[in-house]
Write an enzyme that holds these catalytic residues in place. Structure first.
Site, short mmCIF file in Angstrom:
data_model
loop_
_atom_site.label_atom_id
_atom_site.label_comp_id
_atom_site.label_asym_id
_atom_site.label_seq_id
_atom_site.Cartn_x
_atom_site.Cartn_y
_atom_site.Cartn_z
N ASP A 181 -9.68 -0.23 -6.83
CA ASP A 181 -9.70 0.56 -5.89
C ASP A 181 -10.88 1.29 -5.75
O ASP A 181 -11.39 1.97 -6.71
CB ASP A 181 -8.40 1.59 -5.89
CG ASP A 181 -8.24 2.40 -4.82
OD1 ASP A 181 -9.26 2.30 -3.78
OD2 ASP A 181 -7.19 2.60 -4.54
N SER A 191 -2.07 6.67 -0.24
CA SER A 191 -3.63 7.03 0.17
C SER A 191 -3.53 8.66 0.49
O SER A 191 -3.18 9.49 -0.24
CB SER A 191 -4.20 6.10 1.12
OG SER A 191 -5.76 6.27 0.99
N GLN A 192 -3.99 8.78 1.75
CA GLN A 192 -4.04 10.54 2.21
C GLN A 192 -2.55 10.90 1.93
O GLN A 192 -2.21 11.94 1.48
CB GLN A 192 -4.55 10.69 3.48
CG GLN A 192 -4.24 12.04 4.04
CD GLN A 192 -4.74 12.28 5.78
OE1 GLN A 192 -5.90 12.59 5.98
NE2 GLN A 192 -3.87 11.62 6.49
N TYR A 205 -4.95 8.09 5.79
CA TYR A 205 -6.31 8.74 6.45
C TYR A 205 -6.45 7.94 7.85
O TYR A 205 -6.45 6.61 8.08
CB TYR A 205 -7.48 8.40 5.77
CG TYR A 205 -8.45 9.37 6.21
CD1 TYR A 205 -8.67 10.73 5.96
CD2 TYR A 205 -9.56 8.74 6.69
CE1 TYR A 205 -9.71 11.35 6.33
CE2 TYR A 205 -10.49 9.60 7.13
CZ TYR A 205 -10.84 10.86 6.82
OH TYR A 205 -11.76 11.49 7.25
N HIS A 249 -7.73 -0.94 -2.50
CA HIS A 249 -6.80 0.25 -1.92
C HIS A 249 -5.71 -0.24 -1.47
O HIS A 249 -4.99 0.62 -1.16
CB HIS A 249 -7.76 1.05 -1.11
CG HIS A 249 -7.27 2.52 -1.00
ND1 HIS A 249 -6.83 3.15 -1.75
CD2 HIS A 249 -6.99 3.11 0.59
CE1 HIS A 249 -6.39 4.31 -1.21
NE2 HIS A 249 -6.21 4.32 0.05
#
Length: 323
Positions: free
Chosen positions: A272, A186-187, A92, A302
């Protein structure tokens, strides 16, 4: 920071309450058919770098709406025969950055295609792909752009770009289209799950601490951005929760995971708070292919496994790409 979600034994059995839209498959079939109505027009232009062991190509292809999307194709120097390809999606706020940021997979002997992320790339790792589509009112960020209708939601465009990126990578003569893997963190991990559910002939998927999973739980269990963007939007636009929840159902990694036909290696971090572990396990537990594994990082936030997860991928992925 301490553990803030379910115990690990409960996570291993956790199932999402996300409701799959009845027309989920029709929605995505229509979306991809429309995108493929535009010529892919994949262009590969050599880039001069000081990387003596790798060759880099600047890629442009047509994504959602025929909009130009950028990428890098990184190849081992001197490659003459088609290679398995790893297609990577970015986290992201990030973009494709500079070529020397992407050395791992080509150094391991594979073609490596890195997709830029439309409209992002100002948070870290600069990007080169604008998003020419606007939206109605949204909270700063990308999570609520067009969120009141699945047709206009930002991630409809981004997930479509990601499928087209696989098609663009496969269009290069030094790529063996039959041996394609997708991965990202992540994203990028959420996008990986979407592509795994939309492209039926991948050989592997490696979603790392994936975002965009189990929206009903994610948006209520964490105050951390980017999920909090959705809560802040609904805090202002009272009474629209049902509409927004319906839209998010079309983009939930849990539903894509349920359609995935490729072996998968996930990762999760138990501390996370950006992508809470229950939301990652929701996707993992729903993942359709029986050849699946998950690396668990007990005391990480994260950042997840970082280089340790890359090492796990390096041990796991080659056997699937070279089979």
């Amino acid at each position: 920071m301490s553990l803030s979600d379910l115990p690990l034994d409960e996570l291993r059995g956790y199932r999402s309450l996300s409701v799959e839209p009845a027309d989920f498959d029709q929605f995505w079939a229509k979306t991809l058919t429309e995108a493929r109505g535009h010529d892919l027009a994949a262009r590969f232009e050599p880039v001069a770098t000081a990387l003596s062991t790798l060759e880099v190509l600047d890629v442009t292809f047509a994504g959602f709406g025929g909009h130009p999307v950028k990428g890098w194709l990184v190849l081992p120097a001197g490659a003459r025969e088609p290679l398995p390809v790893v297609v990577e999606y970015i986290g992201y706020g990030g973009g494709r950055g500079l070529p020397h940021s992407h050395l791992l997979w080509a150094s391991a002997g594979f073609a490596h295609f890195v997709m830029d992320t439309r409209g992002q790339g100002a948070g870290w790792n600069g990007g080169d792909t604008p998003d020419p589509v606007g939206s109605a009112s949204s909270f700063p960020g990308f999570m609520t752009r067009g969120v009141e209708d699945p047709e206009t939601y930002y991630y409809r465009r981004l997930f479509t770009d990601a499928v087209r990126a696989v098609e663009a990578a496969r269009a290069h003569p030094l790529v063996d289209a039959s041996r394609t893997a997708v991965l990202g963190a992540s994203q990028g991990g959420g996008i990986t799950l979407a592509v795994a559910g939309l492209v039926p002939d991948l050989v592997a998927a490696a979603p790392d601490v994936p975002f965009l999973c189990d929206f009903p739980r994610a948006t209520t269990i964490t105050d951390r951005h980017p999920y909090r963007e959705i809560g802040n939007y609904l805090k202002t636009f009272r009474g629209r929760t049902e509409t927004v929840t319906r839209t998010l159902g079309y983009f939930d990694g849990v539903h894509f995971a349920a359609r995935a036909l490729a072996p998968a290696l996930f990762s999760v971090a138990l501390e996370d708070q950006t992508c809470p572990p229950s939301t990652v396990f929701a996707a993992f537990n729903a993942y359709a292919h029986e050849d699946k594994a998950i690396e668990v990082y007990d005391f990480n936030d994260h950042e997840g496994g970082g280089a340790y997860q890359q090492a796990a991928q390096l041990a796991w992925l080659p056997a699937r790409l070279t089979a």
